[in-house]
Write an enzyme that holds these catalytic residues in place. Structure first.
Site, short mmCIF file in Angstrom:
data_model
loop_
_atom_site.label_atom_id
_atom_site.label_comp_id
_atom_site.label_asym_id
_atom_site.label_seq_id
_atom_site.Cartn_x
_atom_site.Cartn_y
_atom_site.Cartn_z
N HIS A 43 0.86 -1.19 0.00
CA HIS A 43 0.00 0.00 0.00
C HIS A 43 0.90 1.24 0.00
CE1 HIS A 43 -3.94 1.95 1.59
NE2 HIS A 43 -3.21 2.86 0.97
N GLU A 70 -2.62 -1.73 -3.18
CA GLU A 70 -3.69 -0.92 -2.59
C GLU A 70 -3.31 0.55 -2.65
OE1 GLU A 70 -5.11 -4.03 0.91
OE2 GLU A 70 -4.04 -2.21 1.45
N HIS A 191 -8.04 -5.55 7.66
CA HIS A 191 -7.77 -4.50 8.65
C HIS A 191 -7.97 -5.06 10.06
CE1 HIS A 191 -6.76 -0.24 9.31
NE2 HIS A 191 -7.31 -0.47 10.49
#
Length: 237
Positions: A43, A70, A191
């Protein structure tokens, strides 16, 4: 069984804290694959505080499992990075500048037209698209109209409430999964999933395809070792 994609942002954070190339990000990614991980997630953010843009190019040429990038598609540099590397999957996340970590999904109703444009852009290049969403029926229904291949359920609420009341914590996600399944959307999740809450989540989400886990997995590996930790996460799935 849902696939485990290991997010290696925290490895990059450790490397960047000292300069140089220790730990070697590419070597860690290859070791994660060797230890059983079925994907690698990164990410990158504009300040490159962990994953650097060059890391993405280096990883793309090295890894053999699914590569998931991401990030915030409102950043042109991110779009260019994804199109240049053509990962198996791009996950669209509505980050804001300076954000420590992702903390909400897309408002797919408000940004429906924009997300449709982004989905088409990436899909034309053969890249599977996943949209980061909260577990809300209307949000998932609007996500489906964008043409996205998958959604990624933002699981912080589940993780925060699992210890107090697992059933209450999982219920909105189970309902969201049923909505996604009816609409033909693939389901990813991520998450704050960890060794304590992952099995219950996976057992209760029908047709879960992939989980992306970084912070907890890397933290566990400090005590348990990276190979053992990846095996333990796979066992939960």
């Amino acid at each position: 069984m849902a696939k485990l994609s290991v997010n290696i942002n925290k490895i990059a954070t450790l490397r960047n804290s000292r300069g140089g190339n220790n730990p070697d990000l590419v070597k860690v990614a290859l070791d994660c694959e060797r230890f059983g991980a079925e994907g690698i997630t990164v990410h990158p953010r504009p300040d490159e505080r962990h994953i650097r843009y060059q890391d993405v190019f280096d990883l793309k040429t090295a890894i053999s499992t699914e590569f998931n990038i991401e990030g915030n598609c409102k950043e042109q540099k991110f779009i260019d990075l994804v199109l240049a590397n053509k990962p198996a999957q791009v996950t669209l996340v509505p980050d804001t500048e300076g954000q420590i970590t992702s903390n909400h999904g897309w408002d797919t109703i408000k940004h429906q037209a924009y997300l449709k444009e982004m989905v088409q852009l990436f899909q034309k290049e053969g890249i599977r698209v996943s949209i980061f969403t909260d577990p809300v029926r209307e949000i998932i229904e609007a996500a489906q109209t964008t043409g996205t291949d998958r959604i990624e359920l933002y699981t912080e609420y589940y993780a925060s409430n699992y210890a107090k009341d697992p059933l209450k914590a999982i219920t909105p996600y189970t309902q969201a999964a049923h909505t996604a399944n009816k609409l033909g959307l693939g389901i990813n999740a991520g998450h704050d999933l960890d060794l304590n809450n992952l099995k219950y989540f996976a057992d209760n989400i029908p047709n879960l395809l992939e989980v992306s886990i970084g912070h907890a997995l890397i933290s566990d590996s400090l005590y348990l070792g990276l190979e053992n930790t990846i095996q333990l996460y796979l066992k939960q799935l």
